[in-house]
Design an enzyme around this catalytic site. Structure first.
Site, PDB file in Angstrom:
ATOM      1  N   GLU A 277       0.682  -1.240  -0.036  1.00 42.91           N
ATOM      2  CA  GLU A 277       0.417   0.340   0.217  1.00 42.91           C
ATOM      3  C   GLU A 277       1.025   1.396  -0.256  1.00 42.91           C
ATOM      4  O   GLU A 277       1.118   2.556  -0.663  1.00 42.91           O
ATOM      5  CB  GLU A 277      -0.563  -0.211   1.341  1.00 42.91           C
ATOM      6  N   TRP A 280       1.827   1.640  -3.752  1.00 43.74           N
ATOM      7  CA  TRP A 280       0.907   2.506  -4.328  1.00 43.74           C
ATOM      8  C   TRP A 280       0.467   3.840  -4.315  1.00 43.74           C
ATOM      9  O   TRP A 280       0.967   4.865  -5.072  1.00 43.74           O
ATOM     10  CB  TRP A 280      -1.200   2.249  -3.635  1.00 43.74           C
ATOM     11  N   TRP A 384      -8.892   8.592  -8.140  1.00 40.96           N
ATOM     12  CA  TRP A 384     -10.018   9.273  -8.579  1.00 40.96           C
ATOM     13  C   TRP A 384     -10.468   8.480 -10.604  1.00 40.96           C
ATOM     14  O   TRP A 384     -10.854   7.715 -10.848  1.00 40.96           O
ATOM     15  CB  TRP A 384     -10.067  10.348  -8.748  1.00 40.96           C
TER      16      TRP A 384
END
Ligand SMILES: Cc1cc2nc3c(=O)[nH]c(=O)nc-3n(C[C@H](O)[C@H](O)[C@H](O)COP(=O)(O)OP(=O)(O)OC[C@H]3O[C@@H](n4cnc5c(N)ncnc54)[C@H](O)[C@@H]3O)c2cc1C
Length: 478
Positions: A277, A280, A384
């Site tokens: 993570e 990311w 997004w």
């Protein structure tokens, strides 16, 4: 002769430990002048949002206190950063300025120009890698280009080996003979006053380096062990909640990495998943660095053909948590009250805005920008676009989250929805994620009056899904 000072320009690195620019300045043996510049005009249209301003206020206060504990202090100035730094150099007679790098496109332009102007004027300027584990230009594909897909990017990062070891905080910082004047933090009015809507933020967060460390330690001793298994569970503290601390640089990524290495060596579980993570985050910054229009434009241009809908009422219903889908509404309330939202809920509410309401992801990203305490240009834009399907290595567009099923799967006992939507708390689990399916008597019993104290769904899932897929067909044919 007065000894020349070094300016340390703090930006998104509001910490003393593992701060390479500060460490280098302290090691020169010269007086150090720490400075923070509030530069609203120079943010490429991305001046800090409301919730982040609240956080910034607390974080600057905490940083000043830590600096004072080491015989120093934080000088605050507002205005165009380039001009402010140049003025401060003149005013103090300092002949060097050090900072840790940022990766937002406007920051890169500003810093590059400033560096070259100051160097020309004979000032020593040094920038350091302090905010990421891997500088975005150091991770290259076999063709020497940027990565567009996460898994090979992660492998390349891991092949690179562990990032450099973190620096300890300097014990003392030599003070200049005279301190330059500083603005008054309260005068910046970063905190909301009329109305003071920050009560929920105060309740949930302790900004600053000590708060970051505390949260990380609690995570290491608590949720880390079951992170791989439980991180999608929406209720409770199943994740680290370090995002805002990381955005403001109150904890260094290298300190985190090192602590994880130790835990891994001790046999802790889930370290690999948690590290993924964090990667990311590296990937999002890698993308922003190499594709600076990421926050504004579809990364896949074919998405320009999507028939977005202009529907201010639906957008407002989404923002206010009034869509009639409990999981979506609970998430939007969590965001409004606490400045945070669980990652899986972020995916669900984003998918709902984009796919159920056909509203452009930019509107959602803007709302998040203003309301999240962890609003981060790279992470927000990349995420997004990931949900929209328009981004790099994105979720396929036709994967349309069903908010009811997501709730039933990841909030099966309803603890998350009941916490943020107390109006539904008496509904039996069976109907909690889809109250419109409950018999009238059950609703009555639970005190729920659809259309009165809780909205009816503003769109029908099946119809919205069909419309989204039709829109996607236009993208495919573009
Ligand atoms: C629509 C949408 C918008 C988002 N906007 C932001 C944002 O503005 N700022 C932000 O920090 N994160 C954002 N995220 C990513 C993610 O939701 C948060 O980082 C995470 O929920 C923060 O909680 P945590 O610190 O407990 O995460 P953990 O699960 O504990 O993860 C640890 C850290 O890894 C990083 N991270 C985790 N997931 C991601 C991800 N998908 N992308 C990039 N970094 C990640 C974060 O720095 C996080 O603090 C967004 C996700 C979505 C779906």
């Amino acid at each position: 002769m007065t000894e020349k000072a070094v300016l340390v320009w703090f930006r998104q690195d509001l910490r003393l430990t593992d701060n390479p620019a500060l460490d280098a300045a302290a090691r020169t043996g010269a007086p150090v002048i720490p400075v923070y510049v509030l530069d609203d005009g120079d943010a490429g249209g991305w001046s800090i949002g409301g919730a982040s301003r609240w956080w910034l206020h607390q974080s600057l206060k905490a940083l000043d206190q830590s600096l004072r504990g080491r015989g120093s202090r934080l000088v605050l100035r507002a205005g165009p950063a380039g001009r402010v730094i140049a003025d401060l150099l003149k005013e103090t007679g300092a002949d060097a300025v050090f900072w840790n790098r940022l990766y937002e496109p406007f920051a890169i332009c500003r810093d590059t120009d400033l560096k070259s102007d100051l160097k020309e004027a004979g000032v020593e300027v040094k920038s350091f890698p302090g905010n990421l584990a891997f500088e975005p230009w150091t991770i290259r594909t076999g063709e020497n280009g940027p990565y567009r897909v996460f898994s090979p990017f992660m492998k390349a990062c891991l092949r690179n080996g562990a990032p450099a070891r973190p620096f300890a905080a300097p014990d003392v910082l030599k003070a200049p003979e005279d301190w330059p004047a500083s603005d008054d933090l309260d005068g910046w009015t970063l905190e909301p006053v009329k109305p003071d809507w920050a009560g929920g933020l105060r309740e949930h967060w302790t900004p600053g380096e000590a708060g970051a460390r505390q949260r990380f330690d609690a995570f290491l001793d608590g949720a880390l062990d079951s992170y791989a298994k439980s991180r999608d569970q929406m209720a409770g503290e199943t994740t680290s909640r370090l995002s805002a601390h990381l955005h403001f640089g109150e904890i260094g990524i290298r300190s985190i990495w090192q602590a994880l290495d130790h835990r891994e060596a001790e046999g802790a579980r889930s370290v690999g998943k948690f590290r993924a993570e964090l990667i990311w985050r590296e990937f999002a910054h890698h993308l922003l660095f190499h594709y600076p229009t990421l926050p504004e434009r579809n990364w896949r241009q074919s998405f320009d053909a999507f028939p977005w809908v202009d529907d201010p009422d639906a957008l407002q219903a989404w923002q206010r948590g009034q869509t009639g889908y409990p999981l979506v509404d609970a998430g939007m309330r969590e965001l409004w009250v606490s400045g945070y939202m669980h990652n899986r809920v972020r995916m669900v509410v984003a998918s709902f805005l984009i796919k159920h309401l056909a509203i452009h992801w930019r509107h959602g990203a803007d709302w998040f920008w203003d309301t999240l305490v962890d609003a981060d240009l790279a992470n927000n834009a990349a995420s997004w676009q990931w949900v929209a399907g328009s981004g790099a290595d994105a979720a396929p567009y036709f994967r349309i989250f069903n908010p009811v099923r997501q709730g039933q799967q990841f909030d099966s006992d309803g603890a998350y929805v009941r916490r943020w939507l107390p109006v539904l708390k008496e509904l039996p689990d069976k109907y909690l994620h889809a109250p419109w399916t409950a018999p009238e008597a059950v609703l009555l019993d639970a005190g729920v009056r659809l259309g009165e104290n809780y909205p009816k769904p503003i769109v029908d899932h099946a119809a919205a899904r069909a419309r989204a897929l039709e829109g996607y067909a236009e993208v495919k044919n573009a």
